[in-house]
Scaffold this motif. Sequence first.
Motif, mmCIF file in Angstrom:
data_model
loop_
_atom_site.group_PDB
_atom_site.id
_atom_site.type_symbol
_atom_site.label_atom_id
_atom_site.label_comp_id
_atom_site.label_asym_id
_atom_site.label_seq_id
_atom_site.Cartn_x
_atom_site.Cartn_y
_atom_site.Cartn_z
ATOM 1 N N SER A 4 5.910 -40.461 -8.828
ATOM 2 C CA SER A 4 6.454 -41.495 -9.707
ATOM 3 C C SER A 4 7.819 -41.072 -10.208
ATOM 4 C CB SER A 4 5.522 -41.750 -10.899
ATOM 5 O OG SER A 4 5.383 -40.579 -11.686
ATOM 6 N N SER A 15 8.803 -46.788 -10.849
ATOM 7 C CA SER A 15 8.053 -47.065 -9.624
ATOM 8 C C SER A 15 7.231 -45.843 -9.265
ATOM 9 C CB SER A 15 9.004 -47.413 -8.471
ATOM 10 O OG SER A 15 9.844 -46.316 -8.166
ATOM 11 N N SER A 16 6.258 -46.044 -8.406
ATOM 12 C CA SER A 16 5.406 -44.943 -7.974
ATOM 13 C C SER A 16 4.824 -45.269 -6.611
ATOM 14 C CB SER A 16 4.286 -44.683 -8.988
ATOM 15 O OG SER A 16 3.435 -45.811 -9.079
ATOM 16 N N ALA A 61 10.777 -42.053 -13.360
ATOM 17 C CA ALA A 61 11.021 -42.772 -14.608
ATOM 18 C C ALA A 61 12.289 -42.250 -15.242
ATOM 19 C CB ALA A 61 9.850 -42.586 -15.569
ATOM 20 N N HIS A 104 16.774 -38.929 -14.821
ATOM 21 C CA HIS A 104 15.447 -39.399 -14.460
ATOM 22 C C HIS A 104 14.497 -38.215 -14.337
ATOM 23 C CE1 HIS A 104 17.787 -42.948 -13.474
ATOM 24 N NE2 HIS A 104 16.693 -43.647 -13.217
ATOM 25 N N GLU A 133 12.076 -42.659 -21.117
ATOM 26 C CA GLU A 133 10.971 -43.605 -21.176
ATOM 27 C C GLU A 133 9.694 -42.980 -20.630
ATOM 28 O OE1 GLU A 133 12.081 -47.169 -19.193
ATOM 29 O OE2 GLU A 133 13.865 -47.521 -20.436
ATOM 30 N N GLU A 134 8.565 -43.478 -21.108
ATOM 31 C CA GLU A 134 7.269 -42.963 -20.673
ATOM 32 C C GLU A 134 6.794 -43.646 -19.396
ATOM 33 O OE1 GLU A 134 5.487 -40.470 -21.836
ATOM 34 O OE2 GLU A 134 7.019 -40.026 -23.347
ATOM 35 N N SER A 135 6.973 -44.944 -19.294
ATOM 36 C CA SER A 135 6.452 -45.702 -18.163
ATOM 37 C C SER A 135 7.332 -45.502 -16.933
ATOM 38 C CB SER A 135 6.385 -47.192 -18.497
ATOM 39 O OG SER A 135 5.536 -47.407 -19.604
ATOM 40 N N PRO A 136 6.715 -45.271 -15.767
ATOM 41 C CA PRO A 136 7.494 -45.070 -14.542
ATOM 42 C C PRO A 136 8.165 -46.355 -14.080
ATOM 43 C CG PRO A 136 5.157 -45.141 -14.042
ATOM 44 C CD PRO A 136 5.263 -45.132 -15.536
#
Length: 609
Positions: free
Chosen positions: A75, A86-87, A77, A112, A81-84
């Motif tokens: 993944s 894409s993965s 990110a 990133h 930020e915490e949320s990726p």
Amino acid sequence: MAQTSIVTGPAPGSTLSDATAGDAHSAQSDSATARRNERANFSVAAVFSDHMVLQRHQPVTVFGTATPGAFITVSIALSSEESPMSSGSALTDQTGQWTITLPAMAASAAPHRLAVTDGTDAIVFDDVLIGEVWLAGGQSNMELELRNSLHPESTMAEAFDPLLRFYNTPKTGSIDLDAENASGWELCTPDAVGVMSAVGYYFASTLRNGLAAERSDDMDGVPIGIVDCYIGGTSITCWMGRARLEESEAGREYLDRYDQKVTGRDLDEMRHEWNRWQVDFNAWNANIAAAREVDPNATWETLNAQYGECPWPPPMTPFSQYRPCGAFEAMVSRVAPYTIHGVLWYQGEEDEAYCDRYRFLLGEMIDEWRGLWNDASRGNGRDISGPVHAQLPFLIVQLPRWIARTDVGRDSFHWPVIREAQMDAARTIDDVHTVVTLDCGEFDNIHPLDKQTVGERLTAMALARVYDEESVVADALRPVNGPAAATITADGADHLIVTFAHADSLHFGHYNGDALGTDVDVPLGEPIDADMLPAGESGFAVVDEHGDWHTAEARILDGHGDTDSVPSVMVWSNDVPHPQGVRYGWFSWGPAPLFNEAGLPAEPFTFSL
């Protein structure tokens, strides 16, 4: 290194992996510390590290090894930020290999975080940027480091660019996990950039400027990453796989010569021989470096008389990086298929003795590398606007002029054949482009120090031929081709007329004709006050009816009959009443004074009527 016709590398001052000391088992050696890219049940290829640059506009391939059947997730990110973003996930195949492709992303200078996990352990890479990535490959003239190039002090002192980064692939002929563990992406700083390829640095820094139009409020231009992957003294066959070489007569000839040297020999004996050579080689280089500090202008005759000839070539062994397939197995196959935009290739010196094979092998190598980087799927998954070529672009540096002092008067004419092979590849293979550097060589120095000109010409070629014109600044769209012979016609019985393309303001100009270490005070291509040059100074020659070549006089024509307004040169020799053909720059070393308005040198050529 001693500049003789058989010595082609490594470049002065270059360093080699510990694997070159003869440890053929380095891949199995134990490390006292944990390897940065290994966990209990999986690993990530060493080319992935903190500070790396990922290729924009293309699906990004992440790869490594794991326990067969392991489920790997990758993944990416923003670090903030915490949320990726894409993965992707994949099962490891039965050979222990895994490959995951992330969707294409736009360029970004924001840090990133790339994470890889098997659900139990994780490897996290920080300060990852997204931009343009090129691989710089070849032998010693690509290997020559910035710190050893022409006038490096001022360049290095100003070389602070956090968006320009590089990765030095460990130089070895057998997989060296310890060297890979110690490797990693470096930021361009005065302290670090000295060990970067000088050609690679000048290409990257001028490409950063060339893509400056893409600056934005949150990005100071496009990040650039260079994967340095080269070894001095390597044949093109060192960079190809054995299966590919075995498919052709040319490849088998190289393999047969290698096999004859190692078959039936004791491995310990070869390792001892290699270690003994390495000691002698290191001592010779240290002596030469010390002597150069005392007297930078010392001739090779003086140095060789004092310290002896360079101990070259090294002994051939199954773990040597100079063996066919060695660099391919231990270097290229370790970084492929890290997603790149293209390849910078500067190589050919080592293959001069077999120059008639070079064009075929160059095409085979390009094809094999394109297979490694999975060209057929380069556009799959694109969701960001940007240039993606169906074939992996190759930018080739044509060999400059060179001859050893000891070979003056007995030119083998091998280098012109290599140069023609490099230019023919550009003419006949899609997405291959060759830059001419005929004016950049140095007499008696196979490692010319001016790498800035080479890097900048590569950048100009990349901007014009690889990138969309809309994405680059206007002044980057300057001409990238020097004068190229287009037609040859007879003018009466004794004269030939050669017309040229890419030849606005065709003129005779200055070129670097000085000896090793002499500064180039006059810009290359700067016009000289002459439109005619005598035989021996023009770079032209004509052939008589017996097949013998004679140096020729040459006059630049403003317009001539049917060639009115077409840049042309009249060529003749008083010794050849009925010339049967003409050539220019067809030598290892000689005058190369023909330039166009952009200061680019004419391509060497040979034509027959």
